[in-house]
Design a protein around this motif. Sequence first.
Motif, PDB file in Angstrom:
ATOM      1  N   PHE A 152      40.429  30.727  42.682  1.00  0.00           N
ATOM      2  CA  PHE A 152      40.713  30.501  44.091  1.00  0.00           C
ATOM      3  C   PHE A 152      40.202  31.667  44.928  1.00  0.00           C
ATOM      4  N   GLY A 153      39.631  31.344  46.094  1.00  0.00           N
ATOM      5  CA  GLY A 153      39.131  32.358  47.001  1.00  0.00           C
ATOM      6  C   GLY A 153      40.118  32.676  48.102  1.00  0.00           C
ATOM      7  N   THR A 176      48.697  32.752  41.896  1.00  0.00           N
ATOM      8  CA  THR A 176      48.475  33.706  42.980  1.00  0.00           C
ATOM      9  C   THR A 176      46.983  34.003  43.108  1.00  0.00           C
ATOM     10  N   PRO A 177      46.314  33.484  44.129  1.00  0.00           N
ATOM     11  CA  PRO A 177      44.901  33.808  44.321  1.00  0.00           C
ATOM     12  C   PRO A 177      44.704  35.321  44.429  1.00  0.00           C
ATOM     13  N   ARG A 178      43.626  35.813  43.850  1.00  0.00           N
ATOM     14  CA  ARG A 178      43.340  37.251  43.845  1.00  0.00           C
ATOM     15  C   ARG A 178      42.301  37.530  44.930  1.00  0.00           C
ATOM     16  N   ASP A 179      42.781  37.841  46.119  1.00  0.00           N
ATOM     17  CA  ASP A 179      41.880  38.026  47.248  1.00  0.00           C
ATOM     18  C   ASP A 179      40.940  39.213  47.072  1.00  0.00           C
ATOM     19  N   ASP A 180      41.300  40.158  46.240  1.00  0.00           N
ATOM     20  CA  ASP A 180      40.437  41.321  46.002  1.00  0.00           C
ATOM     21  C   ASP A 180      39.690  41.210  44.674  1.00  0.00           C
ATOM     22  N   GLN A 199      30.366  35.435  45.112  1.00  0.00           N
ATOM     23  CA  GLN A 199      29.964  34.455  46.113  1.00  0.00           C
ATOM     24  C   GLN A 199      31.148  33.594  46.529  1.00  0.00           C
ATOM     25  N   ASP A 200      31.335  33.431  47.852  1.00  0.00           N
ATOM     26  CA  ASP A 200      32.313  32.473  48.343  1.00  0.00           C
ATOM     27  C   ASP A 200      31.780  31.071  48.133  1.00  0.00           C
ATOM     28  N   TRP A 201      32.660  30.143  47.791  1.00  0.00           N
ATOM     29  CA  TRP A 201      32.255  28.770  47.476  1.00  0.00           C
ATOM     30  C   TRP A 201      33.114  27.807  48.298  1.00  0.00           C
ATOM     31  N   ARG A 202      32.459  26.864  48.922  1.00  0.00           N
ATOM     32  CA  ARG A 202      33.141  25.864  49.745  1.00  0.00           C
ATOM     33  C   ARG A 202      34.012  26.534  50.814  1.00  0.00           C
ATOM     34  N   ARG A 203      33.353  27.377  51.636  1.00  0.00           N
ATOM     35  CA  ARG A 203      34.004  28.047  52.761  1.00  0.00           C
ATOM     36  C   ARG A 203      35.166  28.931  52.315  1.00  0.00           C
ATOM     37  N   TYR A 205      37.084  28.489  49.639  1.00  0.00           N
ATOM     38  CA  TYR A 205      38.119  27.847  48.823  1.00  0.00           C
ATOM     39  C   TYR A 205      38.139  28.471  47.430  1.00  0.00           C
ATOM     40  N   ALA A 206      36.950  28.718  46.905  1.00  0.00           N
ATOM     41  CA  ALA A 206      36.830  29.308  45.572  1.00  0.00           C
ATOM     42  C   ALA A 206      35.904  30.516  45.619  1.00  0.00           C
ATOM     43  N   THR A 207      36.027  31.339  44.610  1.00  0.00           N
ATOM     44  CA  THR A 207      35.145  32.484  44.409  1.00  0.00           C
ATOM     45  C   THR A 207      34.401  32.297  43.096  1.00  0.00           C
TER      46      THR A 207
END
Length: 215
Positions: A152-153, A176-180, A199-203, A205-207
Amino acid sequence: MSDAAALMDRMYRHQRHIYDLSRKYYLIGRDEAIARLDARPGDCVLEIGCGTGRNLIRAARAYPEARFCGLDVSREMLDTAEAAIRRAGLAGRIAVAQADATAFDPNPLFGRDAFDRVMISYALSMIPPWREALARALDVVAPGGALHVVDFGDCAGLPGPFKTTLRRWLAAFDVTPRDDLGEALAALADARGLSAATQDWRRGYATLAVARRAA
């Protein structure tokens, strides 16, 4: 490993039977990560947190001349994975074993110390000591190999209410998404002599991230 294994077994004892069906619409980017593996003939690929074996089976079909290994802390999930692998006729090319993602030794599990490709798909967001798991994954990347991560992004390009609702819903499942993630991967990779890119994926949504070790 016992506490983590017991927790995951309790969580997935019943969910494992519908896991793939219920996750197919929101675990976005898994197939893209598999496509980016670019496994070569003779390569050995490890998935950390392999769950039901869904990704291993898809990857084995995509790369018929490579071998695959998977580890998971949950015995319940591995039971499902082993059954799925047998049904797919891939038991000769895919091996799975129970192990803690933060502290596994691949040699007694799979008879090797490093892998040409390592993959972690939507597992770091469920592992409390996720940096330790990420570090261990980097440590078992062979020369010329790569670690591929999808999770998750930060949802930065998506509407705020969507992000809030998604995060609350994920929290109900101890996710828990890992924003860092990108920053952590870059630091851990650099300390080990690997290069890393995120790389960010789908705006957002995913990393999708990759760390490569020079040959």
